[in-house]
Write an enzyme that holds these catalytic residues in place. Sequence first.
Site, mmCIF file in Angstrom:
data_model
loop_
_atom_site.group_PDB
_atom_site.id
_atom_site.type_symbol
_atom_site.label_atom_id
_atom_site.label_comp_id
_atom_site.label_asym_id
_atom_site.label_seq_id
_atom_site.Cartn_x
_atom_site.Cartn_y
_atom_site.Cartn_z
ATOM 1 N N GLY A 51 0.828 -1.193 0.000
ATOM 2 C CA GLY A 51 0.000 0.000 0.000
ATOM 3 C C GLY A 51 0.864 1.246 0.000
ATOM 4 O O GLY A 51 2.077 1.190 0.253
ATOM 5 N N CYS A 52 0.234 2.384 -0.268
ATOM 6 C CA CYS A 52 0.996 3.630 -0.357
ATOM 7 C C CYS A 52 1.571 4.021 0.998
ATOM 8 O O CYS A 52 2.761 4.331 1.111
ATOM 9 C CB CYS A 52 0.137 4.739 -0.935
ATOM 10 S SG CYS A 52 -1.507 4.914 -0.204
#
Lengths: 349, 349, 349, 349
Positions: free
Chosen positions: B152-153
């Site tokens: 994920g970011c």
Amino acid sequence: MTSAQKIRVAVIGASGYTGADLVRLAYAHPNMQIVALTANSHAGKPLESVFPHLSGLGLPNLVTNDEVDWTGVDAAFCGLPHATSQNVIKALPEHLRIIDMSADFRLRNPETYKQWYGNEHAALDLQATAVYGLTEHYRQDIAKARLVACPGCYPTAVLMLLVPLVAAGLIDASDLVIDAKSGVSGAGRALKQNTLFCESGEGMGPYAIGRHRHSPEIEQELSLAAGREVTVSFTPHLVPMSRGEFITAYARLTAGSTAADCQAVLVERYNDEPFVNMVPDGVLPATQFVRGSNRVMMGVVPDRIEGRVILLSTLDNLVKGSAGQAMQNFNLMFGLPEATGLEQVTLFP
Amino acid sequence: MTSAQKIRVAVIGASGYTGADLVRLAYAHPNMQIVALTANSHAGKPLESVFPHLSGLGLPNLVTNDEVDWTGVDAAFCGLPHATSQNVIKALPEHLRIIDMSADFRLRNPETYKQWYGNEHAALDLQATAVYGLTEHYRQDIAKARLVACPGCYPTAVLMLLVPLVAAGLIDASDLVIDAKSGVSGAGRALKQNTLFCESGEGMGPYAIGRHRHSPEIEQELSLAAGREVTVSFTPHLVPMSRGEFITAYARLTAGSTAADCQAVLVERYNDEPFVNMVPDGVLPATQFVRGSNRVMMGVVPDRIEGRVILLSTLDNLVKGSAGQAMQNFNLMFGLPEATGLEQVTLFP
Amino acid sequence: MTSAQKIRVAVIGASGYTGADLVRLAYAHPNMQIVALTANSHAGKPLESVFPHLSGLGLPNLVTNDEVDWTGVDAAFCGLPHATSQNVIKALPEHLRIIDMSADFRLRNPETYKQWYGNEHAALDLQATAVYGLTEHYRQDIAKARLVACPGCYPTAVLMLLVPLVAAGLIDASDLVIDAKSGVSGAGRALKQNTLFCESGEGMGPYAIGRHRHSPEIEQELSLAAGREVTVSFTPHLVPMSRGEFITAYARLTAGSTAADCQAVLVERYNDEPFVNMVPDGVLPATQFVRGSNRVMMGVVPDRIEGRVILLSTLDNLVKGSAGQAMQNFNLMFGLPEATGLEQVTLFP
Amino acid sequence: MTSAQKIRVAVIGASGYTGADLVRLAYAHPNMQIVALTANSHAGKPLESVFPHLSGLGLPNLVTNDEVDWTGVDAAFCGLPHATSQNVIKALPEHLRIIDMSADFRLRNPETYKQWYGNEHAALDLQATAVYGLTEHYRQDIAKARLVACPGCYPTAVLMLLVPLVAAGLIDASDLVIDAKSGVSGAGRALKQNTLFCESGEGMGPYAIGRHRHSPEIEQELSLAAGREVTVSFTPHLVPMSRGEFITAYARLTAGSTAADCQAVLVERYNDEPFVNMVPDGVLPATQFVRGSNRVMMGVVPDRIEGRVILLSTLDNLVKGSAGQAMQNFNLMFGLPEATGLEQVTLFP
């Protein structure tokens, strides 16, 4: 109350954002008349040439500080930069009551002032008489003060949230991490590269880590609440919005205390306050909910880590963080209902 | 390399922001040819009807996942929502190498997946073979993997910053406060009230405190680095900008270690990495400095509180936080120079 | 092509937004090497201290104009303010080919220059040799020129749209209303009150009505296309975005001509151009669709008023409106494929 | 005036931006009490669950339209979508006075309504009695009306500016080009892709060219002023700001008339109006100058083209363009001073 009976005020340093917001609020105030607006670099101009959004309000033209005839003026709001403020204020006549929005009279310890601001304080005797203008916490002193030193925007947001919890012994004052976020108006109207639209728009980052001048003010008041010297970790960030300030504080709960206790103490402490409220159920605070109003909105969330709590507060840096709190203090000083002129509802969207 | 020799890829779920950014990067990639773009709800349309900014690139029309002829396709990027991803990916033919940008294959422990995402995982055998795609930390495994689960970011920004420090024993993994800020594109292109311009513009606040689904991913990898189970305090905020993510992490230094040690370890660890760099002297990281690029920019600042350090990182959530890192992994998987197609310089202002 | 074989260029005035964007594009250019970057007020510093987003690119430090050793330099891009440009450029050695992004050499008539810019032109002989750098319209002259005067951002957007229609006699050049909108980067990086985030954010309005210096440039070229002197109504507006320029032009159709004819002429005229395209069916142009790219996107819509047409164009003011078109001209001048270094896909969102 | 003496109002459709702004203004109104707030899809909830910025105001919970007990209610503000409005309003009891903010009763000609809105009007008898609520132009009729149809935001900005000039014969009504710009709140709170932050932020473009539903309303009133049928060229644009609307109108002066004449007519016409003013000397109007206030600010600039003039106006689309003008009409209808509850000063920055 006729115009003759209104309290006559001057705004010193009216060409900044804080000055402009004070004029906005003053216009809604039924018992206040602005009789002088000063701005040395714009003296002689109508205010609307500096702030076209204030056109048509029937205000006096801008003058220099020296041009004001203080006879018959009851109070002065001062929105000058620090260091300048102390010199201007110490020259004001005795009969004036003064609400200062600068940093000059906030720090009780002259050594601390010098250490953080770099200059010797030029009005230490006045400093000794100044009252720290965190309204909900120093109400009685403010009412009697001649000179009120309104807190900085960050300190207001932080102290309203943390002082009751530290005072109640619910959180460990020696382990406070304060992550702060501010809109760009906090930097004022002066020309700086980092506040250009193209520089601060569409992006964000921290600034002045470990050396922001609001730190000693926060520490001064938290130390008083804790009964011992407190150092905090305070990191401000610049966020692409004009107004608004948000505090996310990370604290360790003291033995036996819970997030629910924190919530209860804040509810109890601010229950009767017109400008402070906990966020409604199911909602988290956001700066959008207070923009343009004099409110502080708070929230308490348990951390996933056992024994920790996340504490939230938000306000409009130009209102409760500056001109609004100044007006609230003015009302106290002149025996008026505290919310006079300050009932603007949040402008959203 | 002629077109016939290019690696032939499909983008599954091409109508979201991540899919669009992957197309942007793919267009700059000399060894990749996009042969299929899928988006079930827009099948039959040209991509430019969904993303006018991608007009004129000579791309195939959008089709449903079922319409793709997988013969001759070498790799698939998958930009679908979680839960959907696992079902689509398990139906893909064996010869395909897969770079998944969803959350479905990131968590090694199926129980953790179920706890945070609410559903039983439908492809546990595939999960067991997936490699966590944090490029700079799992390079060798990624190169050999059939299925890479891109982080994920937020985890990318957090782990790039903290894993080396935890692994080196410089900071206390049991006392990590992570204050995260994200632009609005992190919420995707789906219609939600809180991501309307009028709701998220000119204001900010936290969301999903204590229950953001990137938390277990962060904890999984920090636990591996620490050699014991780690729980973190992770609080994301939504900031009025389209792209960009910022991590302000507050850590306690272990006995004898200093902020300078942290700086030195990060410099050493990422010295030869093309996409990671410490911020230049006298500057603090900001999302503006990485927008549109595949870079991570980091900084280390001593805290005013003795024994604490403030750790900073920033990246573009759609690039290094998603499509860019996916492309970087693709390059590794196909034996290409890792920066191929990824040398876009930050777009500023 | 080895580094030794690359074309060696200097960027004069590299500390502004245009200079920075040129560096961004140059980094993607396989045949260009930046050997000098000048900025008198920042001489001695690395570029990354002025533009942290350009760190890590291996560029030379900033120097003064005087410090550049021009031996072995092939070309200079000049991003200085008008009036300064002409003096710097006339002092450059003869062997250099020059791509000027200032206004100094755009106006063919010295009287017009003086009237709009207020000073006598100091390099009239050079002016006489300069070629107006509207790439798609002066390609052959640009290829041979020593000095190319790149058009202003507004003129590029206006002329690309209107010149073919005026030249074809489809619209009445004596009745053109041009409503223009620009992002804030068009005002440059200099400190001005009106480009502060708090002043230009969350609001918009017109500026310089009837006296914007891009007017004579637009009129010069439309007059050439019309075969007679043309005066236009040109009104620019400042819009709260960093990049992007939008032209809404309102025109009267000549007898017998239609909006469809306008569309057909533009399609035909730009059919083979890599950087110009009509908007896809069902979509209207928007600055979002071209941000960061060298594209011009156009549209034609019939007006509700009989005999009138609405003409639309958009570009990124820093790319096709400045640094990108400069690079495109450079490619022409040095015999390179025109799109070299300019194939960046629009960054959206 | 005690609470019992206050005028009791209901707000129908209180969950949109217009409803929220009406509540904001109502809170400042000394003679108005909100006794019912309806929102069918949110019935049963407190308003603060839909609009947290309105928490703490002591308002009634949201109910369905059917749940309201209309006995003792004096007036209803209606903020529903068109088509729905007419059906809800025709079912309201006779004793209610109604201020409708939808489009349903603005168009005098039922054919025009059907042509632009697509449905047969379901309350034509009511339509025949409705008064067009452009306050400064229909004051006497509004004061006596049972049903006032408040103008759209664009028509308000356009008509306030152009009606006096057309009526005075100073500009040619057959050659009007109106370039309009609006903030995103004009599109309401409904979920639409184009009003997501990532879609409408950092960019702009036109929409609904030649088919915006405010066109017939503008033409209806300009035709009345001109004494003959008028068709206008009206092109709206969506600009990245929440509030604000800007009109740049391009007109041909009639023989012998000048821009100065236009200025003089507007000054004369609006001299005594509390909410209309010409821009101060040396300044051009901008939406920033009216945000949150009920003001219209105007300007007149001569065009460079002989015989043409550029006319400017700006307002806040949610205030003077909707809820504010509705409140102004309410004051007229109930014999109150027109500015009651509407003296909020512009919020800037």
